[in-house]
Scaffold this motif. Sequence first.
Motif, PDB file in Angstrom:
ATOM      1  N   ARG A   1       7.560 -85.644  68.025  1.00 33.55           N
ATOM      2  CA  ARG A   1       6.230 -85.428  68.322  1.00 33.55           C
ATOM      3  C   ARG A   1       5.303 -86.134  67.678  1.00 33.55           C
ATOM      4  N   ASP A   2       5.551 -86.885  66.512  1.00 34.23           N
ATOM      5  CA  ASP A   2       4.548 -87.702  65.804  1.00 34.23           C
ATOM      6  C   ASP A   2       4.792 -89.107  66.270  1.00 34.23           C
ATOM      7  N   GLY A   3       5.598 -89.304  67.433  1.00 37.70           N
ATOM      8  CA  GLY A   3       5.504 -90.871  67.897  1.00 37.70           C
ATOM      9  C   GLY A   3       6.896 -91.651  67.099  1.00 37.70           C
ATOM     10  N   ASP A   4       7.383 -90.985  66.504  1.00 37.95           N
ATOM     11  CA  ASP A   4       8.578 -91.776  65.893  1.00 37.95           C
ATOM     12  C   ASP A   4       9.701 -91.107  66.878  1.00 37.95           C
ATOM     13  N   TYR A   5      11.016 -91.387  66.246  1.00 36.84           N
ATOM     14  CA  TYR A   5      12.165 -90.993  66.834  1.00 36.84           C
ATOM     15  C   TYR A   5      13.355 -91.013  65.747  1.00 36.84           C
TER      16      TYR A   5
ATOM     17  N   ALA B   1       7.715 -95.342  71.785  1.00 33.30           N
ATOM     18  CA  ALA B   1       8.169 -94.903  70.587  1.00 33.30           C
ATOM     19  C   ALA B   1       9.501 -95.809  70.262  1.00 33.30           C
TER      20      ALA B   1
ATOM     21  N   PRO C   1      11.850 -99.130  70.432  1.00 32.13           N
ATOM     22  CA  PRO C   1      11.695-100.617  70.265  1.00 32.13           C
ATOM     23  C   PRO C   1      12.385-101.022  71.627  1.00 32.13           C
TER      24      PRO C   1
ATOM     25  N   SER D   1      15.997-101.330  71.652  1.00 26.97           N
ATOM     26  CA  SER D   1      16.841-100.164  70.890  1.00 26.97           C
ATOM     27  C   SER D   1      18.201 -99.825  71.656  1.00 26.97           C
TER      28      SER D   1
ATOM     29  N   ARG E   1      12.001 -75.200  68.479  1.00 22.41           N
ATOM     30  CA  ARG E   1      11.538 -75.359  69.654  1.00 22.41           C
ATOM     31  C   ARG E   1      12.785 -74.923  70.641  1.00 22.41           C
TER      32      ARG E   1
ATOM     33  N   ALA F   1       9.405 -72.953  79.261  1.00 24.13           N
ATOM     34  CA  ALA F   1       8.144 -73.707  79.496  1.00 24.13           C
ATOM     35  C   ALA F   1       8.015 -75.112  78.946  1.00 24.13           C
ATOM     36  N   ASP F   2       8.948 -75.087  77.703  1.00 24.07           N
ATOM     37  CA  ASP F   2       9.078 -76.412  76.969  1.00 24.07           C
ATOM     38  C   ASP F   2      10.437 -76.709  77.003  1.00 24.07           C
TER      39      ASP F   2
ATOM     40  N   THR G   1       7.729 -78.993  85.235  1.00 21.41           N
ATOM     41  CA  THR G   1       7.859 -78.835  83.762  1.00 21.41           C
ATOM     42  C   THR G   1       8.613 -79.815  83.149  1.00 21.41           C
TER      43      THR G   1
ATOM     44  N   GLN H   1       7.271 -83.252  80.777  1.00 25.63           N
ATOM     45  CA  GLN H   1       7.667 -83.365  79.404  1.00 25.63           C
ATOM     46  C   GLN H   1       8.112 -84.726  79.283  1.00 25.63           C
TER      47      GLN H   1
ATOM     48  N   ASP I   1       4.973 -87.171  79.107  1.00 25.92           N
ATOM     49  CA  ASP I   1       4.502 -87.175  77.446  1.00 25.92           C
ATOM     50  C   ASP I   1       4.865 -88.219  76.606  1.00 25.92           C
ATOM     51  N   TYR I   2       6.148 -88.455  77.015  1.00 28.55           N
ATOM     52  CA  TYR I   2       6.894 -89.558  76.096  1.00 28.55           C
ATOM     53  C   TYR I   2       7.000 -91.003  76.722  1.00 28.55           C
TER      54      TYR I   2
END
Lengths: 539, 412
Positions: free
Chosen positions: A91-95, A343, A345, A348, A363, A378-379, A429, A433, A436-437
């Motif tokens: 969720r912080d934009g990394d992986y 997120a 490269p 990759s 989660r 939901a998630d 749903t 999701q 979002d990415y």
Amino acid sequence: MKTWDAIVIGGGHNGLVNACYLQRAGLDVLVVEKNDWVGGAATSRELTPGFLYSNCSYVCSLFRPEIMRDLELPRFGLQVIAYEGGAVLTRDGDYLGNYRDHDAHRREFARFSKRDAEVYDRYARDVTRQCRFIQPLLMRTAPDPASWKPRDLGELLYLGKKFADLTPEEMALTLRFWTMSISDFLDEYFETDVIKANFSISGIIGTALGPMSPGTAYVLLHHYMGEVDGSVGAWGYARGGMGAVTKALAASFQASGGTIRTGAEVEKVLVKRGKAKGVVLAGGDEIFGKLVVSNADVKRTFLKLVEEKELPDTFLRRVRNFKIRGSSGKVNIALDSMPEFPALPKDSPCLRGDLHFTDSVERMERAYDDWKAGRWSADPFLDVMIPTTLDPTMAAPGKHFMSCFVQYAPPKVEGRDWTDADRDAFAETVVSQIADYSPGFRDRIVHMEVRTPREIEAEVGLTEGNIFQGELTFDQLLFNRPVPGYAQYRSPLSGLYMCGSSTHPGGGVMGAPGRNAAAEILRDLARPDHHMSAAHDVI
Amino acid sequence: MMTVATTMAADDSRRAAQSHFRTLRLGTPFQPRLDALAKTGDWYNWAGYRAPHSLWGEELEYFAIRSQCALFDISPMTKYRIEGSDAEAFCNKVTLRDVTKLKPGRVHYTAWCDDEGFVLDDGTLFRLSATRFRLCSQERHLPWLLDSAIGFDVAVEEETESIAGLALQGPTAFACLRAAGFAGVEKLKVFDLAEFPHENGTVTISRTGFTGDLGYELFIGRDLALSLWDRLMEAGELHGIRAIGYTALNRARLEAGLIVANADFVTAEHAIRSNRTRMPDEIGLGFMIDPAKAHFNGRRAILEARARKKLRHVLVGLEIDGNVPAEHAIVYHRKNREVGLVSAAMWSPMAKRNIAIASLDLPYGDSVTDDLWVEIYAMCELKYERLMKRAKVVPRPFIKLDRRTASPPADF
């Protein structure tokens, strides 16, 4: 009227494996399949022009190499492409990437925790030890502990000896492994949440349990048991989609003289005086066979295809109580271009593997909470693959097929049946999701197939849409799979056998249940089984 | 519908490290110099680094160790910095040998075990000050060290990438260091270490090595690595300094009778088959154990195994008839009973003998040492020449060079 030597109900991979082995033993075998195509849950279907969908199972690893060899599947076109990596997007934009190279794997983990990076070897050692203990059991018929037959005693001794050969420390780990939750197990090694989430995935896929439910550590083991051409634990895509597996099986079966009848739904197994005599099709046609083998799950076989009055009460009660809970769905998407994941490269290798967006065990467990309440998550937890990054045969250049395995999806929504509106909301749903990415994801969608447990059961015939034909929990394994006393592929009815994933050693596109069932049938017929390879040695 | 919060920003350094996947084998801080000398282009993977098997000729590289001096890049070796007021007590608990006897400015070769007494690794422990140590090893042990550190006032940090290391080994090694201007280096006795100025920093030089020869190891921060290399190569020119790869070093270490983790024994955390693990006594490291020393990891299991005679194996040096190396040969008693395996073997140019390190099942190699044989399969132009050769248990090291320990070091 013709009487077949054997009729196999259902042209899934296990039904076809079983049919191949029986046909090659000299029997005259008929496979009857409800759909107009074979494959069961291992199919490739062109659901929109120009896109081939692996619309049910989507990856290959567990299929036993011994079976591939016996049935000459490479000759009949099966090719498995190992995938190159995988990632959990955070969720912080990394992986967190998974790399096949050991040192890259370590360096990637070290980005999050140097400790976790270095503890991986210990974890891998322990899991490998457990796999080596279980793997030889996959291709053996489980012993009946209540039997005094020399063969059952011999197999029990074999199991006992294998266990006794373990060091006290390994015995303790084995018992813990078979009963623990994957979350507790991972806590003993790792400290970083995303790394634990990364490994938890294999503990929950296909099961109606959460990462904190006891028994999920074994599910992880089940997923680790596979290989791609000797690369143990590796997963791959079947070139041409998962249908390539069953296409090769069907071709192998037909080349050895077998007959397949598609569009033929079995309504009943014909039973006379406690013996299976053939099948009745939906249209009323009767087909006679000296024996009948069911690739359908144990509930479908004994609660739908056989009249209850023909079966013993205890057996029926146990079949009714067999846990085969639907927990997952599938969203299959045709894309007009490769989705972007900012997120990751662009070069990759993780893009050529499995992608996930659930970055914590918490989660995952919350997603499971929704299932317990009778709602889809939901998630949700998604297992996303784009096999067209490695397989040019499934879509035109530049176009892509995306397979999204979705967990959790309950067999009924708050106690009632799924509706089309539920299905669409479930799909939303999933798409939201991913979006979002992956900005612009929605605009790339050309076509989408959404399969809730309702659709999976209706088309593939998996009860409740359970992909393993029954939970892989310790109470339903080995000589208790599917039910005590009937773990050796036979049923209470003479001449009726089981060969699906409801039987030992369970689900996944492995082929072992179909093969083991064929071995038992040939034993009953006193036919030679020279054409069946023994399980490879684990040295 | 729940949407994903993407507000937490990933730590910048974590993100900066993403690109590692493009370089699977890292270069060491000396890589520009190694690349320039790598005429054979014969690389291997040493713990994720691109390391040379050889650079310009493995035969001559070996003789550089024994007749001149050889420069070998040991940067990929795993290094841990251990610091704190309890550092000594911590090291004493983790490792086998008595660390209270290891004075600041000294190094010792040691090993460490899990709770069952099985060897996790061997390595060298450098005591840089009263409260600071460096542990060097083949495998990685951060989780083990961190777990063992609970309750101690000590910080453990992995510093493999930030510290560059060089081994300078051979008869002219001292002369080379002196020519490079490291004043006072002659005072270093075997297993001594001291800091010396280099440019605007310092280099830690110890009189240690993996060759059984006169030699030193130098550790320095990665920024000053290249200038240290250049300083040595320049100063050593008249002393015959040569850069070498692992094949040459591996020969020298075998002559010195030294063992390599996961070559001569399997480390406990990597053993898939649990019967492959070994106690210190079973791989020739029993000398490290001091029963009088207070608790250390594995102590109870090791002492119990000794008392109950539960030890199953022994690691020995073998001298084998003839000159055909017996690498990975099976060892027999009376030519028919299988009793062990050779883990490393070579014709030793220094000892002029065919030598080997082997692991034998007790009592062979211990109370039964007569009538031992090795079965050598020598592949000669697509045909195995099978030789059954007599083997004799001999003490290690296979060669003993006075120059290794002479103090002050001889000027060659």
